[in-house]
Design an enzyme around this catalytic site. Structure first.
Site, PDB file in Angstrom:
ATOM      1  N   HIS A  40       4.264   6.341   2.877  1.00 27.84           N
ATOM      2  CA  HIS A  40       4.121   5.236   3.826  1.00 27.84           C
ATOM      3  C   HIS A  40       3.053   5.575   4.854  1.00 27.84           C
ATOM      4  CE1 HIS A  40       5.998   1.441   5.414  1.00 27.84           C
ATOM      5  NE2 HIS A  40       5.182   1.778   6.405  1.00 27.84           N
ATOM      6  N   HIS A  76      -0.505   3.602   6.368  1.00 32.13           N
ATOM      7  CA  HIS A  76      -1.411   2.455   6.344  1.00 32.13           C
ATOM      8  C   HIS A  76      -2.860   2.911   6.512  1.00 32.13           C
ATOM      9  CE1 HIS A  76       1.637  -0.714   6.304  1.00 32.13           C
ATOM     10  NE2 HIS A  76       2.356   0.081   7.079  1.00 32.13           N
ATOM     11  N   HIS A 126       7.849  -4.119   2.759  1.00 35.52           N
ATOM     12  CA  HIS A 126       8.467  -3.749   4.027  1.00 35.52           C
ATOM     13  C   HIS A 126       9.749  -4.561   4.229  1.00 35.52           C
ATOM     14  CE1 HIS A 126       4.703  -1.822   4.885  1.00 35.52           C
ATOM     15  NE2 HIS A 126       4.962  -1.620   6.165  1.00 35.52           N
ATOM     16  N   GLU A 169      13.006  -3.270   9.343  1.00 35.39           N
ATOM     17  CA  GLU A 169      12.427  -2.604  10.519  1.00 35.39           C
ATOM     18  C   GLU A 169      12.612  -3.513  11.731  1.00 35.39           C
ATOM     19  OE1 GLU A 169       8.140  -0.778  12.052  1.00 35.39           O
ATOM     20  OE2 GLU A 169       8.175  -2.424  10.612  1.00 35.39           O
ATOM     21  N   ASP A 212       3.358   6.269   8.874  1.00 34.59           N
ATOM     22  CA  ASP A 212       3.098   4.866   9.192  1.00 34.59           C
ATOM     23  C   ASP A 212       1.664   4.668   9.687  1.00 34.59           C
ATOM     24  OD1 ASP A 212       3.713   2.198   9.285  1.00 34.59           O
ATOM     25  OD2 ASP A 212       5.118   2.339  10.953  1.00 34.59           O
ATOM     26  N   ASP A 213       1.425   4.810  10.984  1.00 37.38           N
ATOM     27  CA  ASP A 213       0.099   4.616  11.593  1.00 37.38           C
ATOM     28  C   ASP A 213      -0.156   5.718  12.607  1.00 37.38           C
ATOM     29  OD1 ASP A 213      -0.788   1.861  10.544  1.00 37.38           O
ATOM     30  OD2 ASP A 213       1.201   1.418  11.349  1.00 37.38           O
TER      31      ASP A 213
END
Length: 348
Positions: free
Chosen positions: A16, A18, A200, A203, A281-282
């Site tokens: 995961h 991005h 997704h 969340e 994630d980011d």
């Protein structure tokens, strides 16, 4: 003595991450200067921006920051640099397999169209894999905020390029907008074409979001999925089906999904038998990469080295990595656990 092993030496898979969010802050600053992009203070302070995406205004601010960062990527060389550096960071953190997630439509205007953008991204991924030795593939993600017909186009394109490094199909952005079932045909196209379904869910919305991904999109993995912890029956379903949740604990806290690190339900999911793959994630916006997620589990939830090794195994099993890569990574995890020289410290 109990030994605390270095989690950056623990072999693992990263499922995961991005695309723009993987960028190094220093690279963003350099590219912004090159192209004359004005960056807000939230992206230049040297600290992760303070975000709270549990309301629409907060989510819009998060997306706005992401869009500004993306605007710094304007050439094939920029894409190649981002991917190579993301691979280098993952290798440094012990990753042996990375599935990076991208919506190529977001990059198409700068790169000559949708197909050229996807080909540039795939070429960059294949080059980075050769240069770094990291197993690396792509998960193409549709955008929930756009029309489902666009998702079908992306699914067909992803299937067309499956032999060039695409392994999965996802669905990102605000899960509170639109229904999973609106994208069922796109996911059917992707699954029929042999791609793994990884939307997704769970969340920003609760357990029903995860359930919709399972029932309507036949997900093999769930991006995030942490809100499933609120529904014991759903936890059993995820565990029984061996559906991996791509849990990103640092981003859950940064976005206000949970107030503090100890609130993230890592233990609940783990003890329910739900497979997890910790993800960053980011990192550009949340300030921590892959190994830090394992440190999060250790520091805030008391995961032992044996349990961290099991989390790493679950990440490998949930990946689209070929058998030889899985076998090598799983053996490396066992070696990490057996090798006390991997310890970085000892606690009395």
């Amino acid at each position: 003595m109990d030994h605390v092993r270095d989690v950056s030496r623990l072999p693992k898979a990263h499922l995961h991450l991005h695309f723009t969010g993987s960028m190094r802050p220093s690279t963003m600053l350099e590219l912004a200067d090159k192209y004359g992009v004005h960056l807000p203070d939230a992206l230049t302070s040297g600290e992760p921006p303070k975000l709270r995406a549990t309301d629409e205004r907060g989510w819009f601010r998060f997306q706005r920051l992401y869009d500004i960062a993306r605007s710094c990527l304007r050439s094939p060389e920029d894409i190649q640099r981002l991917v190579r550096e993301a691979a280098e960071e993952d290798v440094r953190d012990g990753s042996g397999w990375l599935e990076i997630q991208v919506d190529p439509t977001s990059y198409a205007p700068m790169l000559g169209g949708l197909i050229p953008a996807l080909e540039i991204i795939l070429d960059a991924v294949n080059s980075a894999a050769r240069e770094t030795g990291l197993g690396m593939r792509v998960l193409v993600a549709a955008n929930r905020m756009k029309h489902p017909l666009e998702a079908r186009t992306l699914a067909r394109l992803a299937v067309r390029y499956a032999d060039h490094g695409i392994v999965g199909f996802g669905l990102s952005n605000d899960e509170r907008r639109g229904m999973a079932r609106d994208f069922d045909r796109a996911f059917a196209i992707a699954r029929t074409g042999g791609l793994l379904a990884a939307p997704h869910g769970g969340e920003l919305s609760g357990p029903s979001s995860v359930r919709d991904c399972l029932d309507d999109l036949h997900a093999a993995r769930i991006g995030h999925g942490v809100r499933a912890a609120e529904d014991p029956r759903l936890l059993r379903q995820l565990a029984d089906r061996r559906v991996t949740c791509e849990v990103c604990p640092a981003s859950n806290v940064a976005l206000g999904v949970y107030e503090k690190p100890s609130d993230v339900p890592l233990r609940t999911l783990f003890e329910a038998g739900v497979p997890m793959a910790l993800g960053a994630d980011d990192p550009l916006l949340f300030g921590s990469r892959l190994a830090a997620q394992y440190e999060f589990a250790r520091r805030h939830h008391g995961f032992t080295d044996g349990e961290l090794a099991e989390l790493a195994r679950q990440s490998v099993r949930g990946s689209a990595a070929p058998l030889d890569v899985r076998t090598k990574l799983l053996a490396g995890i066992d070696d990490w656990l057996a090798d006390e020289s991997a310890s970085r410290a000892a606690l009395a």
